[in-house]
Design a protein around this motif. Structure first.
Motif, PDB file in Angstrom:
ATOM      1  N   UNK A 692       0.846  -1.188   0.000  1.00  0.00           N
ATOM      2  CA  UNK A 692       0.000   0.000   0.000  1.00  0.00           C
ATOM      3  C   UNK A 692       0.885   1.242   0.000  1.00  0.00           C
ATOM      4  N   UNK A 693       0.399   2.272  -0.670  1.00  0.00           N
ATOM      5  CA  UNK A 693       1.136   3.526  -0.655  1.00  0.00           C
ATOM      6  C   UNK A 693       0.597   4.398   0.467  1.00  0.00           C
ATOM      7  N   UNK A 694       1.066   5.621   0.509  1.00  0.00           N
ATOM      8  CA  UNK A 694       0.657   6.510   1.584  1.00  0.00           C
ATOM      9  C   UNK A 694      -0.834   6.819   1.507  1.00  0.00           C
ATOM     10  N   UNK A 695      -1.326   6.948   0.302  1.00  0.00           N
ATOM     11  CA  UNK A 695      -2.764   7.164   0.125  1.00  0.00           C
ATOM     12  C   UNK A 695      -3.462   5.827   0.284  1.00  0.00           C
ATOM     13  N   UNK A 697      -6.023   4.703  -0.884  1.00  0.00           N
ATOM     14  CA  UNK A 697      -6.646   4.167  -2.087  1.00  0.00           C
ATOM     15  C   UNK A 697      -5.619   3.689  -3.118  1.00  0.00           C
ATOM     16  N   UNK A 698      -4.354   3.990  -2.893  1.00  0.00           N
ATOM     17  CA  UNK A 698      -3.330   3.657  -3.878  1.00  0.00           C
ATOM     18  C   UNK A 698      -2.605   2.374  -3.500  1.00  0.00           C
ATOM     19  N   UNK A 699      -2.146   1.671  -4.519  1.00  0.00           N
ATOM     20  CA  UNK A 699      -1.397   0.429  -4.320  1.00  0.00           C
ATOM     21  C   UNK A 699      -0.257   0.398  -5.336  1.00  0.00           C
ATOM     22  N   UNK A 700       0.938   0.022  -4.881  1.00  0.00           N
ATOM     23  CA  UNK A 700       2.121   0.011  -5.726  1.00  0.00           C
ATOM     24  C   UNK A 700       2.529  -1.410  -6.057  1.00  0.00           C
ATOM     25  N   UNK A 701       2.738  -1.673  -7.340  1.00  0.00           N
ATOM     26  CA  UNK A 701       3.269  -2.955  -7.812  1.00  0.00           C
ATOM     27  C   UNK A 701       4.695  -2.724  -8.298  1.00  0.00           C
ATOM     28  N   UNK A 720      12.858  -5.413  -0.232  1.00  0.00           N
ATOM     29  CA  UNK A 720      11.409  -5.463  -0.044  1.00  0.00           C
ATOM     30  C   UNK A 720      11.031  -5.669   1.416  1.00  0.00           C
ATOM     31  N   UNK A 721      11.862  -6.347   2.156  1.00  0.00           N
ATOM     32  CA  UNK A 721      11.588  -6.488   3.589  1.00  0.00           C
ATOM     33  C   UNK A 721      11.593  -5.128   4.266  1.00  0.00           C
ATOM     34  N   UNK A 722      12.537  -4.291   3.873  1.00  0.00           N
ATOM     35  CA  UNK A 722      12.611  -2.973   4.493  1.00  0.00           C
ATOM     36  C   UNK A 722      11.434  -2.100   4.091  1.00  0.00           C
ATOM     37  N   UNK A 723      10.832  -2.372   2.956  1.00  0.00           N
ATOM     38  CA  UNK A 723       9.702  -1.577   2.473  1.00  0.00           C
ATOM     39  C   UNK A 723       8.360  -2.149   2.897  1.00  0.00           C
ATOM     40  N   UNK A 724       8.376  -3.346   3.508  1.00  0.00           N
ATOM     41  CA  UNK A 724       7.120  -3.984   3.869  1.00  0.00           C
ATOM     42  C   UNK A 724       6.414  -4.574   2.667  1.00  0.00           C
ATOM     43  N   UNK A 725       7.164  -4.953   1.641  1.00  0.00           N
ATOM     44  CA  UNK A 725       6.567  -5.490   0.429  1.00  0.00           C
ATOM     45  C   UNK A 725       6.057  -6.902   0.625  1.00  0.00           C
ATOM     46  N   UNK A 726       5.085  -7.267  -0.177  1.00  0.00           N
ATOM     47  CA  UNK A 726       4.482  -8.596  -0.138  1.00  0.00           C
ATOM     48  C   UNK A 726       4.733  -9.278  -1.474  1.00  0.00           C
ATOM     49  N   UNK A 817      -5.498  -6.314  -0.739  1.00  0.00           N
ATOM     50  CA  UNK A 817      -4.735  -5.088  -0.516  1.00  0.00           C
ATOM     51  C   UNK A 817      -4.947  -4.520   0.876  1.00  0.00           C
ATOM     52  N   UNK A 818      -5.769  -5.179   1.694  1.00  0.00           N
ATOM     53  CA  UNK A 818      -6.042  -4.636   3.030  1.00  0.00           C
ATOM     54  C   UNK A 818      -5.607  -5.572   4.132  1.00  0.00           C
TER      55      UNK A 818
END
Length: 942
Positions: A692-695, A697-701, A720-726, A817-818
């Motif tokens: 998820x991005x800061x907004x 409603x937004x999602x980053x791939x 990606x671990x540092x960014x919280x990526x899935x 995404x949630x």
């Protein structure tokens, strides 16, 4: 048979008899034959009713030749051109009742001795000549041969082992014989011809052919040859129809073995689909798979702070409450203990049931006292507020010359900023770039958390500047919160921004200026911070051991005896994390794996160590020239050897995913490749991550393209671990050709009514040179998606990664995404690989006693041929054998190479099979029993 003169005499007498009967002759015959024709008289020429047939003399039994003709006044046999004596003829005469013509039948015997005594250009033969009043007739020639059948087959059928549904061909060439022997096949002593099986064909040149082997076709097959003399049996051939094992489907994953935290789960399969039969190969691969799992730990509930007391009720009491939300109980945790509400008397017990005070106090006095207290409190509060306002104003003026310029490079990514902080005061050591003066042009003011996006989210659409920063957009922010730069200090941030730069609803999980004290600032985000060194260290002695750098595909095997006794060394193994310093020759070489260093430099070894380095090339020596290089000084490399060349200085064995090196000199090594044709291929690993991005409603791939080595992919994982990526899909491999065509990444099948994508970002492209020469550095591109509604919780789409005029891979994305409870990075690397060094026997798969026996058997060549070269051949080590020849113990070095090659499997089956095969080969020699026993013992021990 009579003499020739006697035959002539009989003929002359017969002619004279014919003449006296009134039959005139045209002249006398020659001395060798009877007349062929007679004068023309009423009647017909003789017609043979029975002619002599070909015959075979069996053992010593004579054969009978028979002739019958009509009309016939006389019949005589002629054998091998000479007349048979009259005394040897047995004649019978009769009359045909229907025609009245005379029938004569003649019989002679031919003995074995007569046939054996004849020496002519052709077989022994006989015919008969019949006379009538009109002339003579000759019968067909009948050959007479001695029948025989030799004992030995010219080719015996050979046993074979064939897979089910394979073709079985058994060859048989019967013994020489007269007449030619007929061939039949027996299976387990029963005639195959009786089976009436269309799958079996015995017509092709005496061979037995089974078109599609079945288990029932296993058995002992015998070739049976026979003629009129005898029958002969070949040696039996054993046919085994085997079934190779096949894996069943995987079982479901077991439950996580821990109740809380990181554990493992497993699934299994069996080699029963089908099960191996009749010596068929067992299934290759693992029967059990393990994977890490994370069980959510129970969280016990804890009380939040008490609320304020309520106003005093008419019943003279007041209440306060608290919630079990700090934190709330989750995942089976315990609920809070104690009451959630409290009630107490608010008059300290002075209130009675009839709501009258127990002490008699004048009401006017009480009311007057309450008013005085109220007015005093209000006055004190006003004074305090005034003092605070004055203090804040003075402080803000003293700090007004400080400012921060914010560089925005997010014109294409929808307002997610990368910030470059610059300070305006030169004397303040806590602020950076103090020479810059603040821009006082303010177009919009923000007060609150500012979202910081990782600089890797900046994407461009052109090939030449896919990751270059966009043109800076000056943004000024005026903020009312504190930024901690090591001490508590306050600054103003002025932002000049596009009205839509910052979306609403900032996610509190995103980085804010208030959180900058947790991460030290760098002079510029363009300055890449130094990466942590991937290093492992161990102390090794005479027993040797192993060093492993986890999750990199890099390891070092120190053999037993490589270090002298009573000596120990602290050895290290390092994987270079910085950009490669290998200089390509004429720009054509690329790095195929990480740069690896082992040491110390003054390390003394008595035999080579075995280093394993993962690589990303699809190995084909027709398309690649792969070389090993060594760093001799800073930024200077020398070529050690080419993989396909012979060298006695070091050894290189390259397989599909790794390169095994036998080295004697410490230092830094790298594997480089030069494409020889456009068909050269290197492997890329593709992975898609999301967050998820800061907004809200937004999602980053984010899609990563990285060289297919564990080391290169580990860098992606760490980022990606540092960014919280899935991780959204299991990583896949793409074969990237050296054909100069670019790589395209596109997103497809986005639900149009639920999601939208930022303009011009649907398809992005990497230039060929950037992908081909990435040198273990990850490349990535990003897609920014926006939900139309917070109610949309699922995202499904496809990400296509394809090379123009090349291969394509599809990453299927289906994610929530949630969800916030799931693990950020699921297990897809060896995160549980924590053993970095092993020493002594536990570091080796082959027990030391077995190694000694194998080396003693194969190090010295002998009459049986069991030397180290045969061992190398059976272990599929067939190149650069000159390197092993110069070693003190070639077999020991070969086994060290095998140890390094099989360090992950830990399976001794391949070694045992090789030893057993060697034993079988030499068991066929005259003294093979000893060799078979010796090698069987070795393979059993292994």
């Amino acid at each position: 048979m009579g003499h020739c003169s006697e035959g002539r005499y009989l003929g002359i007498l017969f002619l004279l008899g014919l003449y006296t009967s009134g039959i005139a002759t045209k002249g006398s015959e020659s001395s060798d034959a009877l007349p062929e024709s007679m004068p023309s008289v009423p009647g017909t020429l003789p017609h043979f009713l029975v002619e002599p047939e070909d015959a075979y003399i069996i053992k010593s039994n004579p054969i009978h030749l028979r002739c019958r003709a009509r009309p016939a006044m006389q019949i005589f046999f002629k054998c091998n051109g000479e007349w048979v004596h009259q005394n040897e003829h047995v004649s019978e005469e009769s009359v045909d009742e229907s025609t009245g013509l005379k029938i004569r039948e003649v019989l002679i015997n031919v003995s074995r001795q007569q046939v054996e005594d004849f020496h002519g250009p052709e077989d022994y033969w006989c015919l008969c000549v019949a006379w009538s009043h009109l002339g003579t007739s000759k019968s067909r020639k009948a050959s007479v041969r001695i029948a025989y059948l030799r004992k030995n087959f010219e080719q015996d059928p050979q046993g074979s082992e064939v897979p089910i549904e394979g073709m079985i061909v058994l060859h048989c060439r019967p013994p020489e014989g007269v007449p030619v022997a007929e061939v039949e096949w027996l299976k387990n002593e029963e005639l195959v011809s009786l089976f009436n099986d269309d799958n079996i064909d015995t017509r092709a040149d005496h061979n037995l052919i089974i078109k599609h082997a079945r288990l029932s076709d296993s058995g002992n097959y015998t070739c049976l040859a026979s003629n009129i003399v005898a029958k002969r049996r070949s040696m039996s051939a054993t046919v085994v129809v085997y079934v190779n094992g096949g894996w069943s489907s995987w079982t479901e994953w077991s439950a996580c073995n821990v109740r809380c935290g990181r554990g493992w789960q497993k699934r299994s399969r069996t080699c029963t689909n089908p099960a191996p039969l009749n010596g068929g190969a067992f299934c290759e691969g693992m029967s059990v798979q393990k994977s890490t799992c994370t069980a959510l730990c129970p969280v016990d509930g804890s009380w939040d702070v008490w609320s304020e007391w309520s106003v005093c009720s008419p019943e003279c009491d007041r209440q306060r409450s608290r919630d079990c939300t700090a934190p709330s109980p989750r995942h089976g945790g315990k609920s809070c203990e104690g009451p959630s509400q409290e009630t107490e008397n608010c008059t300290e017990g002075l209130c009675t049931q009839n709501r009258k005070l127990l002490h008699k106090v004048k009401p006017q006095s009480i009311e007057s006292g309450s008013d005085v207290a109220l007015y005093s409190g209000l006055a004190a509060g006003i004074i305090a507020v005034a003092v605070l306002v004055v203090a804040v104003t003075l402080y803000r003026k003293s700090q007004s010359e400080y400012g921060v310029d914010v560089i925005d490079s997010s014109a294409l990514t929808g307002g997610f900023q990368s910030f470059n902080f610059k300070t305006a005061r030169q004397g303040n050591s806590l602020l950076l770039n103090s020479s810059m003066q603040p821009d006082l042009a303010v177009s919009r003011t923000y007060s609150g958390a500012i979202c910081f996006q990782d600089p890797m989210d900046k994407e461009l659409m052109t090939e030449s500047s896919l990751f270059d920063p966009l043109p800076d957009i000056k943004v000024k922010v005026q903020s009312s919160f504190m930024v901690s730069l090591g001490v508590a200090d306050r600054a103003e941030y002025h932002v000049k921004a596009h009205p839509e730069t910052f979306p609403r609803g900032v996610n509190r999980d995103c980085n804010t200026l208030n959180g900058m004290n947790e991460t030290p600032l760098h002079p510029s985000l363009s300055t890449v911070p130094s990466k942590p060194e991937l290093r492992t260290v161990g102390i090794f002695g005479h027993l040797g051991g192993r060093l492993v750098v986890p999750n990199t595909g890099v390891s070092l095997l120190v053999p037993h005896g490589a270090i002298s006794e009573d000596t120990s060394w602290e050895m290290y193994l390092i994987v270079n994390q910085e950009h490669s310093s290998v200089q390509p020759e004429e720009g054509s070489e690329i790095l195929l794996g990480p740069e690896v260093t082992y040491g110390p430099p003054d390390l003394a070894l008595s035999c080579p160590v075995a280093m394993t380095i993962a690589h990303c090339a699809e190995v084909n020596m027709e398309h690649w020239s792969i070389r090993l290089k060594r760093q001799v000084e800073q930024d200077k490399w020398e070529e050690v050897m080419s993989v396909d060349d012979e060298s006695t200085g070091c050894y290189c064995l390259i397989d599909s995913h790794s390169c095994l090196l036998l080295l004697e000199q410490p230092g830094t090594y790298a594997l480089v490749g030069e494409p020889l044709t456009e068909a050269a291929v290197k492997r890329l690993k593709l992975a898609a991550f999301g967050s998820m991005s800061c907004n809200a409603l937004d999602y980053n791939l984010r899609v990563y393209c990285v060289d297919d080595t564990p080391h290169a992919f580990q860098e992606v994982v760490a980022n990606e671990k540092s960014r919280g990526g899935q991780l959204l899909e299991e990583p896949k491999t793409l074969l990237f050709k050296g054909n100069t065509f670019s790589l395209q990444v596109s997103i497809q099948d986005i639900p149009q009514f639920l999601w939208s994508i930022k303009p011009f970002t649907t398809c992005q492209e990497f230039p060929f040179s950037q992908v081909w020469c990435s040198n273990q550095q990850p490349l990535h591109c990003a897609f920014s998606l926006e939900r139309y509604s917070p109610a949309t919780t699922q995202l499904s789409c496809k990400i296509s990664v394809r090379q123009v005029k090349g291969h394509e891979q599809i990453l299927q994305v289906y994610t929530s995404v949630v969800e916030s409870e799931k693990e950020s990075i699921p297990f897809f690397m060896q995160a549980d690989c924590t053993v970095t060094s092993q020493t002594g026997p536990k570091a080796f798969k082959i027990p030391f006693s077995i190694r000694q026996r194998i080396c003693a058997t194969f190090d010295t060549a002998n009459a049986k041929g069991k030397d180290w070269q045969l061992l190398a051949q059976k272990l599929h080590i067939e190149s650069n054998l000159a390197y092993f020849a110069k070693q003190k113990s070639p077999s020991a070095v070969i086994l060290n190479l095998w140890e390094a090659q099989h360090q992950d499997t830990g399976d001794l089956d391949s070694l045992a099979s090789a030893l057993e095969e060697i034993g079988k080969i030499h068991s066929k020699s005259p003294d093979g029993n000893e060799g078979q026993s010796e090698n069987t013992d070795l393979s059993y021990a292994a």
